[in-house]
Design a protein around this motif. Structure first.
Motif, mmCIF file in Angstrom:
data_model
loop_
_atom_site.group_PDB
_atom_site.id
_atom_site.type_symbol
_atom_site.label_atom_id
_atom_site.label_comp_id
_atom_site.label_asym_id
_atom_site.label_seq_id
_atom_site.Cartn_x
_atom_site.Cartn_y
_atom_site.Cartn_z
ATOM 1 N N ALA A 1 -13.879 2.558 -17.164
ATOM 2 C CA ALA A 1 -12.815 3.359 -18.052
ATOM 3 C C ALA A 1 -11.474 3.282 -17.234
ATOM 4 O O ALA A 1 -10.470 3.015 -17.542
ATOM 5 N N ILE A 2 -11.692 3.080 -15.749
ATOM 6 C CA ILE A 2 -10.595 3.477 -14.865
ATOM 7 C C ILE A 2 -10.045 2.104 -14.960
ATOM 8 O O ILE A 2 -8.745 1.627 -15.111
ATOM 9 N N GLY A 3 -10.666 0.833 -14.919
ATOM 10 C CA GLY A 3 -10.316 -0.415 -14.762
ATOM 11 C C GLY A 3 -9.464 -0.750 -13.503
ATOM 12 O O GLY A 3 -9.663 -0.082 -12.491
ATOM 13 N N ASP A 4 -8.202 -1.513 -13.740
ATOM 14 C CA ASP A 4 -7.255 -1.875 -12.646
ATOM 15 C C ASP A 4 -6.286 -0.856 -12.206
ATOM 16 O O ASP A 4 -5.559 -0.869 -11.475
ATOM 17 N N SER A 5 -6.124 0.225 -13.426
ATOM 18 C CA SER A 5 -5.203 1.179 -13.172
ATOM 19 C C SER A 5 -5.340 2.291 -13.894
ATOM 20 O O SER A 5 -6.196 2.266 -14.789
ATOM 21 N N ILE A 6 -4.871 3.467 -13.221
ATOM 22 C CA ILE A 6 -4.923 4.880 -13.748
ATOM 23 C C ILE A 6 -3.926 5.783 -13.357
ATOM 24 O O ILE A 6 -3.258 5.698 -12.413
ATOM 25 N N GLN B 1 3.189 11.653 -5.708
ATOM 26 C CA GLN B 1 3.930 12.025 -4.390
ATOM 27 C C GLN B 1 3.703 11.001 -3.187
ATOM 28 O O GLN B 1 4.240 10.611 -2.456
ATOM 29 N N THR B 2 2.013 11.263 -3.025
ATOM 30 C CA THR B 2 1.570 10.452 -2.005
ATOM 31 C C THR B 2 1.558 8.864 -2.133
ATOM 32 O O THR B 2 1.986 8.205 -1.113
ATOM 33 N N LEU B 3 1.485 8.548 -3.385
ATOM 34 C CA LEU B 3 1.378 7.235 -3.679
ATOM 35 C C LEU B 3 2.908 6.703 -3.831
ATOM 36 O O LEU B 3 3.156 5.578 -4.501
ATOM 37 N N SER B 4 3.886 7.611 -3.903
ATOM 38 C CA SER B 4 5.373 6.910 -4.268
ATOM 39 C C SER B 4 5.798 5.955 -3.552
ATOM 40 O O SER B 4 6.310 6.053 -2.328
ATOM 41 N N ILE B 5 5.793 4.904 -4.372
ATOM 42 C CA ILE B 5 6.290 3.648 -3.398
ATOM 43 C C ILE B 5 7.588 2.894 -4.484
ATOM 44 O O ILE B 5 7.810 1.654 -4.192
ATOM 45 N N LYS C 1 5.556 2.087 -10.042
ATOM 46 C CA LYS C 1 4.669 2.944 -10.897
ATOM 47 C C LYS C 1 3.381 2.068 -11.249
ATOM 48 O O LYS C 1 2.293 2.824 -11.075
ATOM 49 N N GLU C 2 3.649 0.799 -11.563
ATOM 50 C CA GLU C 2 2.501 -0.031 -11.763
ATOM 51 C C GLU C 2 1.487 -0.132 -10.617
ATOM 52 O O GLU C 2 0.172 -0.128 -10.773
ATOM 53 N N LEU C 3 2.066 -0.283 -9.648
ATOM 54 C CA LEU C 3 1.386 -0.400 -8.298
ATOM 55 C C LEU C 3 0.809 0.912 -7.767
ATOM 56 O O LEU C 3 -0.279 0.839 -7.317
ATOM 57 N N GLU C 4 1.576 1.826 -7.949
ATOM 58 C CA GLU C 4 0.941 3.274 -7.690
ATOM 59 C C GLU C 4 -0.211 3.560 -8.503
ATOM 60 O O GLU C 4 -1.173 3.984 -8.118
ATOM 61 N N ASN C 5 -0.454 3.109 -9.883
ATOM 62 C CA ASN C 5 -1.543 3.425 -10.695
ATOM 63 C C ASN C 5 -2.708 2.517 -10.440
ATOM 64 O O ASN C 5 -3.988 2.840 -10.494
ATOM 65 N N GLU C 6 -2.274 1.073 -9.751
ATOM 66 C CA GLU C 6 -3.229 0.326 -9.254
ATOM 67 C C GLU C 6 -3.937 0.912 -8.051
ATOM 68 O O GLU C 6 -5.427 0.774 -7.872
ATOM 69 N N ILE C 7 -3.211 1.408 -7.169
ATOM 70 C CA ILE C 7 -3.812 1.952 -5.849
ATOM 71 C C ILE C 7 -4.616 3.127 -6.282
ATOM 72 O O ILE C 7 -5.485 3.252 -5.545
ATOM 73 N N ARG C 8 -4.131 4.180 -7.040
ATOM 74 C CA ARG C 8 -4.738 5.297 -7.514
ATOM 75 C C ARG C 8 -6.223 4.846 -8.145
ATOM 76 O O ARG C 8 -7.009 5.352 -7.836
ATOM 77 N N ALA C 9 -6.133 3.511 -9.003
ATOM 78 C CA ALA C 9 -7.471 3.260 -9.520
ATOM 79 C C ALA C 9 -8.668 2.611 -8.408
ATOM 80 O O ALA C 9 -9.584 3.207 -8.391
ATOM 81 N N LYS C 10 -7.978 1.937 -7.397
ATOM 82 C CA LYS C 10 -8.840 1.693 -6.512
ATOM 83 C C LYS C 10 -9.442 2.841 -5.397
ATOM 84 O O LYS C 10 -10.353 2.963 -5.102
ATOM 85 N N ILE C 11 -8.536 3.911 -5.440
ATOM 86 C CA ILE C 11 -9.018 5.305 -4.734
ATOM 87 C C ILE C 11 -10.112 5.697 -5.300
ATOM 88 O O ILE C 11 -11.320 6.132 -4.992
ATOM 89 N N MET C 12 -9.889 5.967 -6.852
ATOM 90 C CA MET C 12 -10.938 6.473 -7.661
ATOM 91 C C MET C 12 -12.234 5.909 -7.631
ATOM 92 O O MET C 12 -13.337 6.443 -7.691
ATOM 93 N N ILE C 13 -11.931 4.517 -7.921
ATOM 94 C CA ILE C 13 -13.348 3.571 -7.817
ATOM 95 C C ILE C 13 -14.278 3.705 -6.785
ATOM 96 O O ILE C 13 -15.447 3.793 -6.717
ATOM 97 N N SER C 14 -13.484 3.849 -5.539
ATOM 98 C CA SER C 14 -14.138 3.889 -4.053
ATOM 99 C C SER C 14 -14.811 5.203 -4.148
ATOM 100 O O SER C 14 -16.165 5.218 -3.736
ATOM 101 N N ILE C 15 -14.163 6.299 -4.774
ATOM 102 C CA ILE C 15 -14.601 7.649 -4.721
ATOM 103 C C ILE C 15 -16.175 7.569 -5.681
ATOM 104 O O ILE C 15 -17.037 8.057 -4.936
ATOM 105 N N LEU C 16 -15.898 7.066 -6.662
ATOM 106 C CA LEU C 16 -17.097 7.023 -7.526
ATOM 107 C C LEU C 16 -18.454 5.997 -7.060
ATOM 108 O O LEU C 16 -19.449 6.502 -7.077
ATOM 109 N N ASN C 17 -17.944 5.105 -6.489
ATOM 110 C CA ASN C 17 -18.940 4.349 -5.656
ATOM 111 C C ASN C 17 -19.507 5.087 -4.888
ATOM 112 O O ASN C 17 -20.744 4.997 -4.566
ATOM 113 N N HIS C 18 -18.767 5.555 -3.979
ATOM 114 C CA HIS C 18 -19.389 6.646 -2.665
ATOM 115 C C HIS C 18 -20.305 7.648 -3.521
ATOM 116 O O HIS C 18 -21.467 7.929 -2.920
#
Length: 155
Positions: free
Chosen positions: A88-93, A126-130, A133-150
């Protein structure tokens, strides 16, 4: 009811029904008649408020004998839900969707309140503010997926 819109009221009603059962089967038209709204309003509430990120699965059948089945999921009971969340998260969230995932993890006691706060801080806009917005959502997705895999391997 002051300060609540109709979608909030419908959501609260459905969650009240779900408080008694893990699964509920409703008629879209019956709920629409109860709140004097069009059935598409019920669809909107279910599509936006009863997502896998919020800890629900939804099955729908349209037509004369149609129904909507909403089920609360327990992440610990079904690790396939972690895969479903990842898909559901996919590449962006968005941040809002990320907070919903964290809320579901917390509600299912897969993370503590402190861990949820840390996850929220790590994925906050604020943490991901670069400035992108598209890149921020992609980074957030990578963080969330990493957490779920853990969490899949958490004992």
């Amino acid at each position: 009811m002051q300060g609540k819109n109709l979608s909030d009221v419908i959501e609260a009603y459905l969650k009240k029904i779900l408080a008694n059962d893990e699964k509920v089967e409703i008629s879209r038209s019956d709920i629409a008649n109860l709140f004097d709204v069009v059935p598409s309003q019920i669809n909107y509430v279910i599509k936006t408020r009863f997502t896998i990120q919020n800890g629900y699965t939804v099955e729908s059948k349209r037509g004369g004998g149609g129904y909507i089945r909403i089920e609360k999921v327990k992440l610990l009971d079904n690790l396939d839900i972690l895969d479903t969340l990842i898909n559901a998260i996919g590449d962006s969230i968005s941040q809002r969707e990320g907070k919903a995932v964290i809320g579901t993890l917390l509600a299912n006691e897969l993370v503590t309140v402190n861990e949820a706060d840390l996850l929220s801080a790590a994925s906050d806009k604020q943490t991901l503010s670069i400035g992108n917005k598209e890149l921020e959502n992609e980074i957030r997705a990578k963080i969330m997926i990493s957490i779920l895999n853990h969490l899949r391997y958490k004992s």
